[in-house]
Design an enzyme around this catalytic site. Sequence first.
Site, PDB file in Angstrom:
ATOM      1  N   HIS A   1       0.996  -1.151   0.109  1.00 33.95           N
ATOM      2  CA  HIS A   1       0.055  -0.007   0.079  1.00 33.95           C
ATOM      3  C   HIS A   1       0.929   1.335  -0.006  1.00 33.95           C
ATOM      4  CE1 HIS A   1      -3.841  -2.253   1.725  1.00 33.95           C
ATOM      5  NE2 HIS A   1      -3.207  -2.767   0.870  1.00 33.95           N
TER       6      HIS A   1
ATOM      7  N   GLU B   1       1.202   3.440   1.976  1.00 37.48           N
ATOM      8  CA  GLU B   1       2.011   4.145   3.324  1.00 37.48           C
ATOM      9  C   GLU B   1       3.243   3.206   3.466  1.00 37.48           C
ATOM     10  OE1 GLU B   1      -2.546   4.766   4.097  1.00 37.48           O
ATOM     11  OE2 GLU B   1      -1.209   3.424   2.803  1.00 37.48           O
TER      12      GLU B   1
ATOM     13  N   CYS C   1      -5.376   1.558   6.302  1.00 37.57           N
ATOM     14  CA  CYS C   1      -6.143   0.622   6.680  1.00 37.57           C
ATOM     15  C   CYS C   1      -5.571  -0.041   7.846  1.00 37.57           C
ATOM     16  CB  CYS C   1      -6.069  -0.578   5.305  1.00 37.57           C
ATOM     17  SG  CYS C   1      -4.229  -1.306   5.311  1.00 37.57           S
TER      18      CYS C   1
ATOM     19  N   CYS D   1      -1.949  -0.811   7.497  1.00 36.19           N
ATOM     20  CA  CYS D   1      -1.038   0.114   7.290  1.00 36.19           C
ATOM     21  C   CYS D   1      -0.898   0.751   8.863  1.00 36.19           C
ATOM     22  CB  CYS D   1      -1.444   0.921   6.365  1.00 36.19           C
ATOM     23  SG  CYS D   1      -1.292   0.448   4.715  1.00 36.19           S
TER      24      CYS D   1
END
Length: 228
Positions: free
Chosen positions: A128, A130, A158, A161
């Site tokens: 992701h 991040e 999420c 993360c």
Amino acid sequence: MTTARVTTRRLIMRLAAVTAAGASIGACARGRPDTNSSPNVASPNASGSLPLPYLFDGDPPAQELARRLLAAASSVTDMATHERFMRLAIEQSNGNPSNPAGAVIIDHTSGEVLGQGVNRNWQNPMFHGEVVAINDYVSRHGNAGWDRVTLYTTGEPCAMCCGALAWAGIPRVVWASSVAALRNSGVSQIDISAVEAAARPYEVCTPELYLGGVLADEMDKRWAMRVH
């Protein structure tokens, strides 16, 4: 589904709404949410603090941290600075038209960009935006100095993360579009508020700021118009 499970689910959704709306609107308005405006919430104490759902009643330290995060988001005054750095995250998001999850890691004292990235989950399901930005930071600066940084991301982090942010010890996180907005755009999400996910691992990290809604109008449109 039992009544207790339905109630818990509604409370989780209410916390997500408080996080997305209360934090961002409160920050932009320089005000505090009305503590008497929502049913099914419990005031953590008698001091007039921000209300939190009963979801946290069994975990007082998490409730206290969530309260502090919501209060910090509601008292933010330097929105122009946050918008400036969010635009850097939006620039990163241009690298993935189908999943415009861009992130930058900023030295909050100097404004230097220390790490950056965009969602690359076609390479690895954990990549992701991040996580990619965290990996970029480590490759350039090593696994140190996290206390000086703020991470900006175009979508609410999420649960995965948020776990990575906690293990890194990143104290300040700012995002644009909420989990609800991402889901409305057709992006599947783990439907957990970033504030809840940040408050639970208080034994690992106690962040200072989790602020949502910065340039959300702009990013909500980007997510809705993403390339499928």
